[in-house]
Design a protein around this motif. Sequence first.
Motif, PDB file in Angstrom:
ATOM      1  N   LEU A 193     -19.099  14.046 -31.869  1.00 37.24           N
ATOM      2  CA  LEU A 193     -17.953  14.655 -32.619  1.00 37.24           C
ATOM      3  C   LEU A 193     -18.651  16.016 -33.236  1.00 37.24           C
ATOM      4  N   ARG A 194     -19.698  15.897 -33.791  1.00 35.26           N
ATOM      5  CA  ARG A 194     -20.233  17.107 -34.430  1.00 35.26           C
ATOM      6  C   ARG A 194     -20.532  18.155 -33.286  1.00 35.26           C
ATOM      7  N   ASN A 195     -21.008  17.657 -32.148  1.00 36.44           N
ATOM      8  CA  ASN A 195     -21.646  18.728 -31.282  1.00 36.44           C
ATOM      9  C   ASN A 195     -20.139  18.868 -30.270  1.00 36.44           C
ATOM     10  N   ALA A 196     -19.249  18.452 -30.294  1.00 32.28           N
ATOM     11  CA  ALA A 196     -18.196  18.848 -29.413  1.00 32.28           C
ATOM     12  C   ALA A 196     -17.561  20.134 -29.615  1.00 32.28           C
ATOM     13  N   HIS A 197     -17.022  20.796 -28.568  1.00 30.77           N
ATOM     14  CA  HIS A 197     -16.164  22.011 -28.797  1.00 30.77           C
ATOM     15  C   HIS A 197     -14.966  21.827 -29.760  1.00 30.77           C
ATOM     16  N   ASP A 198     -14.086  20.882 -29.293  1.00 32.26           N
ATOM     17  CA  ASP A 198     -12.944  20.702 -30.180  1.00 32.26           C
ATOM     18  C   ASP A 198     -12.941  19.319 -30.646  1.00 32.26           C
ATOM     19  N   PRO A 199     -13.060  19.090 -31.942  1.00 31.74           N
ATOM     20  CA  PRO A 199     -13.239  17.874 -32.645  1.00 31.74           C
ATOM     21  C   PRO A 199     -11.955  16.891 -32.316  1.00 31.74           C
ATOM     22  N   ASP A 238      -9.730  16.875 -29.871  1.00 36.70           N
ATOM     23  CA  ASP A 238     -10.120  16.513 -28.364  1.00 36.70           C
ATOM     24  C   ASP A 238     -10.997  15.423 -28.237  1.00 36.70           C
ATOM     25  N   ALA A 239     -12.152  15.617 -28.592  1.00 43.35           N
ATOM     26  CA  ALA A 239     -13.233  14.666 -28.571  1.00 43.35           C
ATOM     27  C   ALA A 239     -12.953  13.496 -29.272  1.00 43.35           C
ATOM     28  N   LEU A 240     -12.382  13.317 -30.474  1.00 40.97           N
ATOM     29  CA  LEU A 240     -11.982  12.132 -30.910  1.00 40.97           C
ATOM     30  C   LEU A 240     -11.059  11.404 -30.341  1.00 40.97           C
ATOM     31  N   ASP A 241     -10.089  12.137 -29.663  1.00 48.03           N
ATOM     32  CA  ASP A 241      -9.031  11.462 -28.754  1.00 48.03           C
ATOM     33  C   ASP A 241      -9.755  10.672 -27.481  1.00 48.03           C
ATOM     34  N   HIS A 242     -10.651  11.449 -27.059  1.00 46.64           N
ATOM     35  CA  HIS A 242     -11.616  10.803 -26.056  1.00 46.64           C
ATOM     36  C   HIS A 242     -12.028   9.774 -26.424  1.00 46.64           C
ATOM     37  N   LEU A 243     -12.945   9.740 -27.375  1.00 49.21           N
ATOM     38  CA  LEU A 243     -13.573   8.468 -27.974  1.00 49.21           C
ATOM     39  C   LEU A 243     -12.605   7.378 -28.059  1.00 49.21           C
ATOM     40  N   LEU A 244     -11.602   7.785 -28.593  1.00 51.66           N
ATOM     41  CA  LEU A 244     -10.800   6.412 -28.966  1.00 51.66           C
ATOM     42  C   LEU A 244     -10.186   5.744 -28.030  1.00 51.66           C
ATOM     43  N   LYS A 245      -9.879   6.521 -26.925  1.00 48.30           N
ATOM     44  CA  LYS A 245      -9.286   6.215 -25.576  1.00 48.30           C
ATOM     45  C   LYS A 245     -10.447   5.225 -24.894  1.00 48.30           C
ATOM     46  N   LYS A 246     -11.453   5.745 -24.852  1.00 48.81           N
ATOM     47  CA  LYS A 246     -12.644   5.069 -23.969  1.00 48.81           C
ATOM     48  C   LYS A 246     -13.004   3.713 -24.456  1.00 48.81           C
ATOM     49  N   ALA A 284     -20.942   8.043 -21.362  1.00 51.00           N
ATOM     50  CA  ALA A 284     -20.060   8.723 -20.020  1.00 51.00           C
ATOM     51  C   ALA A 284     -19.248  10.033 -20.833  1.00 51.00           C
ATOM     52  N   VAL A 285     -18.549   9.571 -21.804  1.00 50.44           N
ATOM     53  CA  VAL A 285     -17.768  10.482 -22.620  1.00 50.44           C
ATOM     54  C   VAL A 285     -18.470  11.665 -22.895  1.00 50.44           C
ATOM     55  N   ALA A 286     -19.661  11.360 -23.462  1.00 53.76           N
ATOM     56  CA  ALA A 286     -20.475  12.396 -23.926  1.00 53.76           C
ATOM     57  C   ALA A 286     -20.774  13.408 -23.021  1.00 53.76           C
ATOM     58  N   LEU A 287     -21.460  12.574 -21.950  1.00 56.32           N
ATOM     59  CA  LEU A 287     -22.066  13.403 -20.796  1.00 56.32           C
ATOM     60  C   LEU A 287     -21.027  14.227 -20.159  1.00 56.32           C
ATOM     61  N   VAL A 310     -18.557  15.724 -21.508  1.00 58.67           N
ATOM     62  CA  VAL A 310     -18.243  16.929 -22.191  1.00 58.67           C
ATOM     63  C   VAL A 310     -19.231  18.024 -21.958  1.00 58.67           C
ATOM     64  N   GLN A 311     -20.650  17.176 -21.863  1.00 63.15           N
ATOM     65  CA  GLN A 311     -21.476  18.235 -21.793  1.00 63.15           C
ATOM     66  C   GLN A 311     -21.909  19.058 -20.359  1.00 63.15           C
ATOM     67  N   ASN A 312     -21.358  17.982 -19.333  1.00 63.87           N
ATOM     68  CA  ASN A 312     -21.330  18.713 -18.056  1.00 63.87           C
ATOM     69  C   ASN A 312     -20.367  19.796 -17.861  1.00 63.87           C
ATOM     70  N   SER A 313     -19.343  19.680 -18.781  1.00 67.02           N
ATOM     71  CA  SER A 313     -18.239  20.717 -18.515  1.00 67.02           C
ATOM     72  C   SER A 313     -18.743  21.872 -19.424  1.00 67.02           C
ATOM     73  N   GLY A 314     -20.065  21.922 -19.716  1.00 69.97           N
ATOM     74  CA  GLY A 314     -20.444  23.020 -20.479  1.00 69.97           C
ATOM     75  C   GLY A 314     -19.834  23.208 -21.824  1.00 69.97           C
ATOM     76  N   LYS A 315     -19.219  22.167 -22.511  1.00 74.87           N
ATOM     77  CA  LYS A 315     -18.634  22.686 -23.694  1.00 74.87           C
ATOM     78  C   LYS A 315     -19.661  22.239 -24.916  1.00 74.87           C
ATOM     79  N   THR A 316     -20.651  21.690 -24.918  1.00 73.69           N
ATOM     80  CA  THR A 316     -21.792  21.756 -25.819  1.00 73.69           C
ATOM     81  C   THR A 316     -23.028  21.965 -25.304  1.00 73.69           C
ATOM     82  N   GLY A 317     -23.824  22.543 -26.472  1.00 71.16           N
ATOM     83  CA  GLY A 317     -25.104  22.780 -25.936  1.00 71.16           C
ATOM     84  C   GLY A 317     -25.916  21.910 -26.787  1.00 71.16           C
ATOM     85  N   HIS A 318     -25.614  21.153 -27.649  1.00 73.25           N
ATOM     86  CA  HIS A 318     -26.366  20.366 -28.383  1.00 73.25           C
ATOM     87  C   HIS A 318     -26.515  19.062 -28.259  1.00 73.25           C
ATOM     88  N   LEU A 319     -25.680  18.420 -27.194  1.00 71.70           N
ATOM     89  CA  LEU A 319     -25.396  17.204 -27.480  1.00 71.70           C
ATOM     90  C   LEU A 319     -26.720  16.376 -26.856  1.00 71.70           C
TER      91      LEU A 319
END
Length: 653
Positions: free
Chosen positions: A607-613, A615-623, A632-635, A637-646
Motif C-alpha cells: 500500500l505504501r508503494n502503490a500509485h493509488d492507495p 485502488d491498491a487496497l481494493d485489490h488487496l481485499l479482493k484477493k 501476485a497482486v504486488a507483482l 502492480v509493479q509490472n504495470s509500472g505503477k510503482t518503483g519501490h515495491l
Amino acid sequence: MFSVSGIQWRKKWPIAPNLEVAINVDGIPMAQTHRKRDFVPMWNSLLPLSAEGPTSVIGLHLVRHHTVGKPNTCAKGEIEIHQLLEMCGQGLDSKDVPIPLNAVGKDLEASPGLALIVRLARIGRDQVIEIAIADAVEDSAVLGSVPTSDLRRVTGFALQNSDSNLVSSLEGLLKILTSRLDVVVKIGGVIAKIHPFAELAYNVLTSVYDVVKKQQNTDQSIVQLVNTMVDVYSFTKDVNSLPDIERIEGVVSVIVQETARCALFIREYTAHGFAARLVGQIISQDTQTIQDFMAAFDKHKQSLDWALGVHIAFTINNARDIAQCSLEVAKDTQQLEILKNLNPVKMNSNRDGCLPGTRRDILSLIITELTKPVSANSQNVFWLYGVAGAGKSTIATSICQTFNALGLLGASLFFTRSNEASSPSFVIRTIAYSLAKSNTQMASEICLVMHRHPHIIDASIEDQFQRLLLEPLMNHARDHIRGPTIIILDALDECGDLESRRRLISLISNRFTTLPLLRILITSRPDLDIAAAFRKQSSIVKMPLDIATPSSLEDIRLYIDAEMMDVRQMHFSWDLDPTWPGEEKINALGTLAAGLFIWASTATKYLRNAHDPNDALDHLLKKGSDLDALYAVALQVQNSGKTGHLQSGLKLV
Ligand SMILES: Nc1ncnc2c1ncn2[C@@H]1O[C@H](COP(=O)(O)OP(=O)(O)OP(=O)(O)O)[C@@H](O)[C@H]1O
C-alpha cells in the motif's frame, strides 16, 4: 505529629517544594520526617527522640530539598524539653503545640504565625514498631494497591518478630517498593517501553518479598539499597498530578531498567548470597555492587527531580550506556588480541523489535522464564517456534534489546540463510567470544584454554563446546553466584542446512542444558530435524507462537493501524482522511492476515508503494489472505509500472 502553620512562600513555585523537618537534640542529629512535596506539608510522623534531661534543647529545622544542589534550611526553632513537656501537658494525650520558627534565607516570609505543630506521645516499643510500619505501608494504601488485610499482616508480623527489626523493616520497604512499582507497571500500560522492565522488576521483587518474609537475617546494606529505591519511586505518589508523564518518560525508563537489574541482583543475593557470604566468598564484590547501585539510584533521583522541577527537555544517557557502565568488559588488550583468534562472526540483528504494545504476553512470559533464579536443575533452554512470518525474529529482537539494556546479554546470533556467517561451525566460538567480551573472568578462562589448545578453532564443535564454554563456565560458576546471562539464537532453521547443522542440533538438545549460568533462547520454524531433537528433551522449554490466539489477532490489528499512518503520509497528495481506510477495512485486513505478521507487513508495504492507495487496497481485499495471491497482486502492480519501490519490499519477503 508534625505539620507547619503560617507558611508564606516568597516565590510562586510551579510544583510544591520538597520539605522535611530535621531534628537534633543538643546539636546531635536525631531524626527527620520523610520529605513532603506540598505547599503546606503535613508529615504526621512519629519520631522517637531521646535526651539527657529536661534542659536538653530540641532543635527543629525546616529543610528544603532542591532538584539540584544541596538542601537548605528555610526556617528553624528550638525548645527545651521541660518547656515542651509543660506546653504539651506532660505527654499524656497531649494537645497540639506550636513551636515558633524563624525564617532563614530567602524562601519564606518572616511571619509571627510561622510554627511547627508538634504533639508528644509516650508509647511502648511494640507500638513504635507498629506505628513505624503502618506509617511505611500507609503510602501503599493511599495508592489503593494494598489490601487492608496485608497492612495488618505486615504489622502483625513485625510485632511477633520484634527482635528482628531489620527483616521486618526490609519486608515493609519491599512492600512499599512493589506497590510503587505497581503504579509504574500501570503507567507502562501507556508507555510501552517501560512496561517489560517494570513488570520484570515487580515480579522479581515480589518473589524477594516472599523470601525475606521467611528469613531471620538480612543485611543492613540491602535495607539501605531498598530504602534508596523506595525514595526514588516517591514520584509515583504524585502520578495523578504530574504535569505530563511523557516529560519524565526517558528518566523513568532508565530508572525502571536499573530497578530490574537491581531486583535480579537482590534476588540472587538474598537467595544464594547469604550462604556464600558466610563462607566469605563474594563479600567484597557484592559490597561494591550494592554501592554502585546506590550511587546509580542517587544519580537517577537527581535526574528525576531535575526533570520534575525544571521544565526542560532532559536528555539522559540512553539505557545502553547505563548498562555498559556496570558491564564487566574485557579491557586487557592482550587478552582481546588472543580472543580475536577465535575468528568470531557478526550475526547481529539490525531490525526493529516489536511495535510497542504488541506481543506483551509472550514477551512477558519469555522475560520471566529467562530471569528465573539460576539453580542447578532449572531448565535453561527455551525454544520459541512458529510458522514462517509469525513474528519470531521480531520477538527475539525485542528480547535482545531488553537484556542488552539490562546488561545481561551474553551473545546474540541472528541467523539468515543469505549470510555465509550463518554456519553451524561458527556458533560455539562466536558465543565464547561474546561471553569473553562481556565478562573479564570468562575472558581469562577462555584465554587460558586458547593458550593450552592453540588449535581449538579447528577442533570439532563438541570439543569447542567442552573447552570454550562448559569448562570455563564451570570454573566461573564455582566462584560467582550471579544472575543469568542470556544467549539468543534466532532462526536456527536458517543456520546451515539439514546435514551441516545435525551435530549442532544434537549438541544443543543434549549438552546445552548442562551449561551453568546461561539461559538460551532459541527461535525457529518447527523444521523436522529441530522439532524431532527438541521434542523429546524434557529439559528444553517449548513455547509455541500461536498465530490464531485473540491476542495475536489484536496485535496484528494494532500493527496495521500503526502502519496506516505511514501509508497516509506517503500518499499525502491524495488528501486521505486521518482515519483512512477506516476501522472496517483495517479489521478486514487484520482478518486476511490471519495472525501472520509477514502478510500484514507485505500488505502495508504494498500500500505504501502503490500509485493509488484506494485502488491498491481494493485489490488487496479482493484477493483474500493467500500469501501467493498477495505477492501476485504486488507483482502485477509493479509490472504495470505503477510503482518503483515495491521490488525491495518483495525481496524481503
Ligand atoms: N510485533 C511486531 N511488531 C511490528 N512488526 C512485526 C512484529 N512481528 C512481526 N513484524 C513484522 O513482520 C515481519 C515478519 O516477522 P518476523 O521476521 O519476525 O517473522 P518470523 O516468524 O521470524 O519469520 P521467519 O520464520 O520467516 O523468519 C517482520 O519483517 C516485521 O516487520
